[in-house]
Design a protein around this motif. Structure first.
Motif, PDB file in Angstrom:
ATOM      1  N   LEU A   1      -5.275  -9.426  -3.936  1.00  0.00           N
ATOM      2  CA  LEU A   1      -4.973  -8.377  -4.921  1.00  0.00           C
ATOM      3  C   LEU A   1      -6.176  -7.447  -5.073  1.00  0.00           C
ATOM      4  N   ILE A   2      -7.378  -8.034  -5.094  1.00  0.00           N
ATOM      5  CA  ILE A   2      -8.581  -7.199  -5.227  1.00  0.00           C
ATOM      6  C   ILE A   2      -8.705  -6.275  -4.003  1.00  0.00           C
ATOM      7  N   GLY A   3      -8.447  -6.836  -2.814  1.00  0.00           N
ATOM      8  CA  GLY A   3      -8.515  -6.024  -1.581  1.00  0.00           C
ATOM      9  C   GLY A   3      -7.585  -4.823  -1.689  1.00  0.00           C
ATOM     10  N   LEU A   4      -6.374  -5.045  -2.168  1.00  0.00           N
ATOM     11  CA  LEU A   4      -5.406  -3.948  -2.305  1.00  0.00           C
ATOM     12  C   LEU A   4      -5.857  -2.971  -3.391  1.00  0.00           C
ATOM     13  N   ALA A   5      -6.378  -3.523  -4.488  1.00  0.00           N
ATOM     14  CA  ALA A   5      -6.836  -2.672  -5.595  1.00  0.00           C
ATOM     15  C   ALA A   5      -7.946  -1.728  -5.117  1.00  0.00           C
ATOM     16  N   VAL A   6      -8.865  -2.271  -4.323  1.00  0.00           N
ATOM     17  CA  VAL A   6      -9.994  -1.465  -3.842  1.00  0.00           C
ATOM     18  C   VAL A   6      -9.479  -0.332  -2.949  1.00  0.00           C
ATOM     19  N   LYS A   7      -8.480  -0.658  -2.086  1.00  0.00           N
ATOM     20  CA  LYS A   7      -7.902   0.396  -1.225  1.00  0.00           C
ATOM     21  C   LYS A   7      -7.215   1.458  -2.078  1.00  0.00           C
ATOM     22  N   ALA A   8      -6.443   1.003  -3.080  1.00  0.00           N
ATOM     23  CA  ALA A   8      -5.691   1.955  -3.913  1.00  0.00           C
ATOM     24  C   ALA A   8      -6.642   2.850  -4.695  1.00  0.00           C
ATOM     25  N   GLN A   9      -7.758   2.281  -5.113  1.00  0.00           N
ATOM     26  CA  GLN A   9      -8.750   3.098  -5.842  1.00  0.00           C
ATOM     27  C   GLN A   9      -9.439   4.084  -4.912  1.00  0.00           C
ATOM     28  N   GLY A  10      -9.883   3.545  -3.756  1.00  0.00           N
ATOM     29  CA  GLY A  10     -10.689   4.348  -2.831  1.00  0.00           C
ATOM     30  C   GLY A  10      -9.889   5.469  -2.188  1.00  0.00           C
TER      31      GLY A  10
ATOM     32  N   LEU B   1       0.841  -1.202   0.000  1.00  0.00           N
ATOM     33  CA  LEU B   1       0.000   0.000   0.000  1.00  0.00           C
ATOM     34  C   LEU B   1       0.877   1.253   0.000  1.00  0.00           C
ATOM     35  N   GLU B   2       1.999   1.180   0.727  1.00  0.00           N
ATOM     36  CA  GLU B   2       2.925   2.322   0.760  1.00  0.00           C
ATOM     37  C   GLU B   2       3.478   2.591  -0.652  1.00  0.00           C
ATOM     38  N   ALA B   3       3.778   1.517  -1.386  1.00  0.00           N
ATOM     39  CA  ALA B   3       4.269   1.693  -2.758  1.00  0.00           C
ATOM     40  C   ALA B   3       3.189   2.374  -3.605  1.00  0.00           C
ATOM     41  N   CYS B   4       1.940   1.959  -3.421  1.00  0.00           N
ATOM     42  CA  CYS B   4       0.838   2.600  -4.163  1.00  0.00           C
ATOM     43  C   CYS B   4       0.780   4.079  -3.814  1.00  0.00           C
ATOM     44  N   ARG B   5       0.944   4.394  -2.512  1.00  0.00           N
ATOM     45  CA  ARG B   5       0.897   5.808  -2.059  1.00  0.00           C
ATOM     46  C   ARG B   5       2.009   6.612  -2.722  1.00  0.00           C
ATOM     47  N   ARG B   6       3.239   6.027  -2.737  1.00  0.00           N
ATOM     48  CA  ARG B   6       4.370   6.781  -3.297  1.00  0.00           C
ATOM     49  C   ARG B   6       4.185   6.996  -4.796  1.00  0.00           C
ATOM     50  N   ILE B   7       3.585   6.026  -5.470  1.00  0.00           N
ATOM     51  CA  ILE B   7       3.331   6.203  -6.910  1.00  0.00           C
ATOM     52  C   ILE B   7       2.303   7.317  -7.107  1.00  0.00           C
ATOM     53  N   ALA B   8       1.248   7.290  -6.258  1.00  0.00           N
ATOM     54  CA  ALA B   8       0.193   8.306  -6.395  1.00  0.00           C
ATOM     55  C   ALA B   8       0.755   9.704  -6.126  1.00  0.00           C
ATOM     56  N   ALA B   9       1.761   9.758  -5.239  1.00  0.00           N
ATOM     57  CA  ALA B   9       2.316  11.070  -4.867  1.00  0.00           C
ATOM     58  C   ALA B   9       3.322  11.575  -5.899  1.00  0.00           C
ATOM     59  N   ASN B  10       3.733  10.728  -6.811  1.00  0.00           N
ATOM     60  CA  ASN B  10       4.763  11.122  -7.790  1.00  0.00           C
ATOM     61  C   ASN B  10       4.085  11.605  -9.080  1.00  0.00           C
TER      62      ASN B  10
ATOM     63  N   LEU C   1      -6.582   6.413  -2.871  1.00  0.00           N
ATOM     64  CA  LEU C   1      -5.551   7.116  -3.652  1.00  0.00           C
ATOM     65  C   LEU C   1      -6.052   7.546  -5.026  1.00  0.00           C
ATOM     66  N   GLY C   2      -7.255   7.141  -5.351  1.00  0.00           N
ATOM     67  CA  GLY C   2      -7.821   7.525  -6.653  1.00  0.00           C
ATOM     68  C   GLY C   2      -7.169   6.827  -7.833  1.00  0.00           C
ATOM     69  N   ALA C   3      -6.462   5.713  -7.561  1.00  0.00           N
ATOM     70  CA  ALA C   3      -5.797   5.010  -8.667  1.00  0.00           C
ATOM     71  C   ALA C   3      -6.836   4.423  -9.615  1.00  0.00           C
ATOM     72  N   GLU C   4      -6.493   4.398 -10.904  1.00  0.00           N
ATOM     73  CA  GLU C   4      -7.388   3.762 -11.879  1.00  0.00           C
ATOM     74  C   GLU C   4      -6.677   2.553 -12.458  1.00  0.00           C
ATOM     75  N   LEU C   5      -6.960   1.415 -11.864  1.00  0.00           N
ATOM     76  CA  LEU C   5      -6.202   0.218 -12.243  1.00  0.00           C
ATOM     77  C   LEU C   5      -6.709  -0.352 -13.558  1.00  0.00           C
ATOM     78  N   ARG C   6      -5.756  -0.697 -14.421  1.00  0.00           N
ATOM     79  CA  ARG C   6      -6.147  -1.261 -15.724  1.00  0.00           C
ATOM     80  C   ARG C   6      -5.997  -2.766 -15.757  1.00  0.00           C
ATOM     81  N   TYR C   7      -5.128  -3.311 -14.895  1.00  0.00           N
ATOM     82  CA  TYR C   7      -4.957  -4.773 -14.929  1.00  0.00           C
ATOM     83  C   TYR C   7      -4.656  -5.366 -13.558  1.00  0.00           C
TER      84      TYR C   7
END
Ligand code: PLP
Length: 314
Positions: A90-99, A52-61, A101-107
């Motif tokens: 993976l779905i659990g993490l994807a849902v957190k990253a979307q909710g 999740l931290e990696a997702c955060r750092r990507i969202a912040a970059n 961090l606003g990530a829009e996951l494609r795969y």
């Protein structure tokens, strides 16, 4: 597609994207507690919060955006519950990253690891009966994904990375019996001309073996060794095969995965590879020669024998 493996890679990807002035879409590789031993040298750990931290750092970059999540959990995984848990996590993490961090996951990429028809040394039953079918793997993964599909803004592309399950059955190794002997154990030992240098998967598979001729119903239990100079060059302990003698051909089946690619020229150069297509047999890699082995060697001038030195004595 680049799936980042570590925070160092994440920083590097951000720096490269900034340098070339083009934002990059990246995925991350995630590892999680699924099986033993854990494949945790790869990726960001889920349970410890690294992923999740990696997702955060990507969202912040400003030069990176998170396009996908990847997990490759191991190899020869025949326990379907591992894939169920993998995709759920993976779905659990994807849902957190979307909710959050606003990530829009494609795969979502669930990696490889699907079993093949080979039998592990630890299995009593043949691989053909213990390995799930492609349909069973697909049903396990898709059942979970379909049940959660409304959790995604856009349904993600499901990626698979099968390796051994696709290629294992495509190759056979033909070997010739060099000699037959009695061992001190009382069991017959058979030496063939193919060793673990050509068949590293002999360390974990009981390969399917066949002889080249019609045989009577007499079979015997034998240990089959390769020609290398160590006792560990054991292709199979306690194989039950028809009565065999020097000169017979033994066919070792389902050797397409991780054998040729991990083979080495230890003691002997490697044999040719031929493609069999119906009645058509074509050489697609010639047998190596000792010259091939020496081709990349550089012998320092001072170590050459005097008659092979380039410079002439003055
Ligand atoms: C990231 C990744 N995906 C897929 C594979 C293929 O694995 P397998 O041959 O077990 O299906 C590997 C193999 O190591 C891998 O590292």
């Amino acid at each position: 597609m680049v799936n980042l493996d570590s925070f160092d890679e994440l920083e590097l990807a951000g720096a490269v994207a900034k340098e070339i002035g083009r934002p990059a879409q990246v995925g991350i590789r995630v590892n999680m507690r699924l099986n033993y031993p854990a494949w945790d040298k790869f990726g960001f750990n889920l349970e410890e919060g690294q992923a999740l931290e990696a997702c955060r750092r990507i969202a912040a970059n400003p030069f990176l955006s998170l396009a996908g999540l990847h997990c490759h959990a191991g190899t020869y995984i025949i326990d379907l519950s591992i894939y169920r848990k993998l995709i759920e996590n993976l779905i659990g993490l994807a849902v957190k990253a979307q909710g959050t961090l606003g990530a829009e996951l494609r795969y979502l990429d669930v990696g490889g690891g699907y079993g093949s028809l080979n039998t592990l040394h630890t299995q009593l039953m043949p691989g053909e009966t213990t390995c799930p079918t492609p349909d069973q793997y697909a049903a396990t993964i898709c059942e979970v994904l379909n049940s959660r599909i409304t959790d995604f803004k856009n349904p993600p592309l499901l990626l698979l990375e099968p390796g051994r399950s696709v290629v294992d059955e495509c190759m056979v190794l033909l070997s010739t019996v060099v000699s037959v002997k009695n061992q001190s154990s009382g069991r017959k030992g058979i030496i063939i001309d193919a060793g673990v240098n050509l068949l590293p998967t002999a360390f974990y598979y009981k390969h399917d073996l066949a002889t080249d001729r019609e045989v009577s119903n007499v079979s015997e239990q034998v240990d089959i060794y390769g020609p290398l100079c160590m006792q560990i060059d054991l292709i199979r302990k306690g194989a039950t095969i028809p009565y065999t003698q020097a000169g017979d051909v033994i066919t070792i089946r389902n050797v397409g995965a991780y054998n040729f690619s991990q083979s080495m020229q230890f003691i002997q150069p490697r044999p040719a590879v031929v493609l069999i297509d119906g009645a058509q047999v074509q050489e697609v890699r010639r047998a190596e020669t000792y010259d091939d082995l020496k081709r990349l060697e550089i012998v320092p001038e001072r170590l050459r024998s005097p008659w092979n030195r380039k410079e002439k004595a003055s």
